[in-house]
Motif scaffolding. Structure first.
Motif, PDB file in Angstrom:
ATOM      1  N   ARG A  29      11.801  -6.466   2.332  1.00 53.51           N
ATOM      2  CA  ARG A  29      12.011  -6.613   0.884  1.00 53.51           C
ATOM      3  C   ARG A  29      12.262  -8.064   0.518  1.00 53.51           C
ATOM      4  NH1 ARG A  29      13.477  -1.567  -1.507  1.00 53.51           N
ATOM      5  NH2 ARG A  29      14.957  -2.383  -3.031  1.00 53.51           N
ATOM      6  N   GLY A  43       9.310   3.534  -1.046  1.00 52.42           N
ATOM      7  CA  GLY A  43       9.987   4.562  -1.835  1.00 52.42           C
ATOM      8  C   GLY A  43      10.513   3.980  -3.115  1.00 52.42           C
ATOM      9  N   GLY A  44      11.105   4.820  -3.931  1.00 51.01           N
ATOM     10  CA  GLY A  44      11.647   4.347  -5.203  1.00 51.01           C
ATOM     11  C   GLY A  44      12.350   5.467  -5.933  1.00 51.01           C
ATOM     12  N   GLU A  59       5.159   6.839  -5.078  1.00 55.83           N
ATOM     13  CA  GLU A  59       5.741   5.558  -4.650  1.00 55.83           C
ATOM     14  C   GLU A  59       4.941   4.943  -3.497  1.00 55.83           C
ATOM     15  OE1 GLU A  59       8.017   3.544  -5.801  1.00 55.83           O
ATOM     16  OE2 GLU A  59       8.890   4.770  -7.370  1.00 55.83           O
ATOM     17  N   GLU A  63       3.011   1.346  -3.876  1.00 54.04           N
ATOM     18  CA  GLU A  63       3.487   0.195  -3.087  1.00 54.04           C
ATOM     19  C   GLU A  63       2.533  -0.198  -1.969  1.00 54.04           C
ATOM     20  OE1 GLU A  63       7.526   1.076  -1.901  1.00 54.04           O
ATOM     21  OE2 GLU A  63       8.213   1.049  -3.983  1.00 54.04           O
TER      22      GLU A  63
HETATM   23 MG    MG Z   1      10.290   0.581  -3.734  1.00 53.82          MG
END
Ligand code: MG
Ligand code: 8DG
Length: 158
Positions: A29, A43-44, A59, A63
């Motif tokens: 990240r 994910g989110g 997600e 992404e």
């Molecule tokens: Mg995310």
């Protein structure tokens, strides 16, 4: 510990162990606050009206561009993140899925949030790992052998 953290409410996230052979997908990240840039799962946030499976598929697609299938629920964590500029509380649903097409390669579709996606063996994980992922790894949890539960069994939706 119960805390109001300035009136903030807990949020729900869905994160995905995309299993490809003996590896899973992790991305480093980009930290807006200059923090430690941990490796994390795709994910989110769960959106209003979404099932866990829909959220996982959406997600991962947003992404990484990957299409996943056979989504199964495997575990959940409940974490306070008080060290961030804005304190947050997440209930995080961990699911496992496989690639719909094994030839598909991940793309870094949100480069402002992630340095890039790579396949990693669970026995040889990069560090630092996202906090709750590190905790899971320390407990001996293994996303490949963890008992999976079909999301339909768990939660009829709607
Ligand atoms: Mg995310
Ligand atoms: N991406 C990701 N999020 C995680 C992990 N573990 C964990 O608890 N979370 C929680 C904390 C994150 O703030 C939360 C939401 O994920 P995210 O930060 O990637 O959210 P996002 O921007 O992709 O979400 P969105 O607003 O696009 O829906 O999920 C993990 O391994 N990966």
């Amino acid at each position: 510990m119960a805390t109001t953290a300035g009136g903030a409410t807990p949020r729900v996230a869905v994160v995905v162990f995309v299993a490809n052979g003996q590896t899973i997908l992790l991305g480093r990240r980009r930290s807006s606050s200059g923090g430690c840039s941990p490796f994390a799962l795709p994910g989110g946030h769960l959106e209003f009206g979404e099932s866990f499976e829909e959220c996982a598929m959406r997600e991962v697609k947003e992404e990484t561009g990957l299409d996943i299938e056979k989504t199964e629920y495997i575990t959940v964590t409940n974490n306070l993140f008080l060290d961030k500029p804005k304190p947050s509380h997440y209930v995080t649903i961990f699911v496992r899925a496989v690639l719909a097409d094994e030839q598909q390669e991940p793309q870094n579709l949100e480069p402002e949030k992630c340095e890039g996606w790579e396949w990693h063996s669970w026995d040889d994980l990069p560090r630092p790992l996202y906090g709750n992922l590190e905790k899971l790894a320390k407990t001996g949890f293994n996303p490949f052998t963890a008992h999976g539960m079909s999301i339909g069994e768990l939660l009829q939706f709607p």
